[in-house]
Design an enzyme around this catalytic site. Structure first.
Site, PDB file in Angstrom:
ATOM      1  N   GLY A   1       1.537 -58.776  14.213  1.00 52.25           N
ATOM      2  CA  GLY A   1       1.975 -59.927  14.988  1.00 52.25           C
ATOM      3  C   GLY A   1       3.066 -60.781  14.375  1.00 52.25           C
TER       4      GLY A   1
ATOM      5  CG  ASN B   1       8.796 -58.882  15.856  1.00 52.32           C
ATOM      6  OD1 ASN B   1       9.934 -59.333  15.722  1.00 52.32           O
ATOM      7  ND2 ASN B   1       8.413 -57.728  15.333  1.00 52.32           N
TER       8      ASN B   1
ATOM      9  CG  MET C   1       2.040 -49.920  17.911  1.00 54.46           C
ATOM     10  SD  MET C   1       3.855 -50.031  17.856  1.00 54.46           S
ATOM     11  CE  MET C   1       4.195 -48.553  16.921  1.00 54.46           C
TER      12      MET C   1
ATOM     13  CG  ASN D   1       9.534 -52.327  22.974  1.00 55.16           C
ATOM     14  OD1 ASN D   1       8.596 -52.852  22.380  1.00 55.16           O
ATOM     15  ND2 ASN D   1      10.038 -51.158  22.596  1.00 55.16           N
TER      16      ASN D   1
ATOM     17  CG  HIS E   1      12.372 -49.113  18.829  1.00 52.28           C
ATOM     18  ND1 HIS E   1      11.139 -48.501  18.840  1.00 52.28           N
ATOM     19  CD2 HIS E   1      13.209 -48.284  18.162  1.00 52.28           C
ATOM     20  CE1 HIS E   1      11.232 -47.338  18.204  1.00 52.28           C
ATOM     21  NE2 HIS E   1      12.474 -47.181  17.786  1.00 52.28           N
TER      22      HIS E   1
HETATM   23  C1  GAR Z   1       7.910 -54.062  14.694  1.00 48.73           C
HETATM   24  O1  GAR Z   1       8.757 -53.595  13.675  1.00 48.73           O
HETATM   25  C2  GAR Z   1       8.317 -53.485  16.031  1.00 48.73           C
HETATM   26  O2  GAR Z   1       9.698 -53.324  16.155  1.00 48.73           O
HETATM   27  C3  GAR Z   1       7.604 -52.158  16.017  1.00 48.73           C
HETATM   28  O3  GAR Z   1       6.351 -52.450  15.480  1.00 48.73           O
HETATM   29  C4  GAR Z   1       6.481 -53.514  14.530  1.00 48.73           C
HETATM   30  C5  GAR Z   1       5.439 -54.563  14.868  1.00 48.73           C
HETATM   31  O4  GAR Z   1       5.418 -55.555  13.885  1.00 48.73           O
HETATM   32  N1  GAR Z   1       7.526 -51.604  17.324  1.00 48.73           N
HETATM   33  C6  GAR Z   1       7.657 -50.297  17.589  1.00 48.73           C
HETATM   34  O5  GAR Z   1       7.822 -49.446  16.736  1.00 48.73           O
HETATM   35  C7  GAR Z   1       7.589 -49.948  19.064  1.00 48.73           C
HETATM   36  N2  GAR Z   1       8.056 -48.625  19.300  1.00 48.73           N
HETATM   37  P1  GAR Z   1       4.687 -56.940  14.142  1.00 48.73           P
HETATM   38  O6  GAR Z   1       3.295 -56.627  14.676  1.00 48.73           O
HETATM   39  O7  GAR Z   1       4.634 -57.568  12.786  1.00 48.73           O
HETATM   40  O8  GAR Z   1       5.495 -57.737  15.126  1.00 48.73           O
END
Ligand code: GAR
Length: 202
Positions: free
Chosen positions: A14, A16, A94, A111, A113
């Site tokens: 979490g 982001n 995910m 989203n 990425h």
């Molecule tokens: C982030 O780096 C996001 O870009 C990636 O998961 C991480 C979540 O981090 N998302 C993907 O790979 C989607 N295909 P967070 O839970 O600390 O925000």
């Protein structure tokens, strides 16, 4: 102008979500997070949302790891709609989105990425970048459609790959860029500076 109502979906730690919530709290983004949802009841993102006294929603446990059963996704879409969500933000969510969410929020799901799409879609994009020995990678915010990491790009930020980078050090550098990019894009969508495929307020 009324703040843009956001539903944030995440499966993991979490960071982001926290970056976005902080930018909103500081008055930098004219939006309000009206629901934080996760496909995992134990995800850190839900605990972080509860700490902030935000409404949370955890999906029932399903049988698959990569997608939600149709009825579980339908209930999630309904929860987001009932909360008055105008824009769905996938922040480390995910699972592959299926029709319930896409039909309930057409042109209203973004989203983040951790690569410069269309390079390195899918899981562990930073490891893919290291293996490909690219000199730079980055992060992307894009509109979501039925293809995995396939919708049109809204904005990207480049991040250098450094000699000696490990998967962890590279992902950490990409995440610093993500934490700036996501609030910026939400701000510009809320302020009408990025065009929407379907703007709920028009
Ligand atoms: C982030 O780096 C996001 O870009 C990636 O998961 C991480 C979540 O981090 N998302 C993907 O790979 C989607 N295909 P967070 O839970 O600390 O925000």
């Amino acid at each position: 102008m009324k703040p843009l109502s956001l539903g944030v979906l995440g499966s993991g730690k979490g960071s982001n979500f926290v970056a976005l919530a902080e930018a909103i709290r500081l008055g930098e983004v004219p939006a309000e997070i009206v629901l934080v949802a996760s496909d995992r009841a134990d995800a850190a993102i839900l605990a972080l949302a509860r700490e902030r006294k935000m409404a949370v929603y955890a999906c029932r446990r399903g049988a698959f790891r990569t997608k939600l059963e149709p009825e579980i996704e339908r209930d999630l879409a309904q929860a987001l709609a009932s909360a008055g969500v105008e824009l769905v933000v996938l922040a480390g969510y995910m699972r592959v989105l299926k029709s319930s969410l896409l039909e309930k929020f057409p042109g209203r799901i973004i989203n983040i990425h951790p690569s410069l799409l269309p390079s390195f879609p899918g899981l562990h994009a930073w490891e893919q970048a290291l293996k490909a020995r690219v000199e730079q990678t980055g992060c992307t915010v894009h509109w979501v459609n039925e293809q995995v990491d396939g919708g049109s790009v809204i904005r990207q930020v480049k991040v250098p790959v450094r000699t000696g980078d490990t998967p962890e050090s590279l992902h950490a550098r990409i995440q610093e860029a993500e934490h700036r990019l996501l609030p910026e894009v939400v701000r510009d969508l809320a302020e009408g500076r990025i065009p929407w495929p379907e703007d709920p307020r028009r």
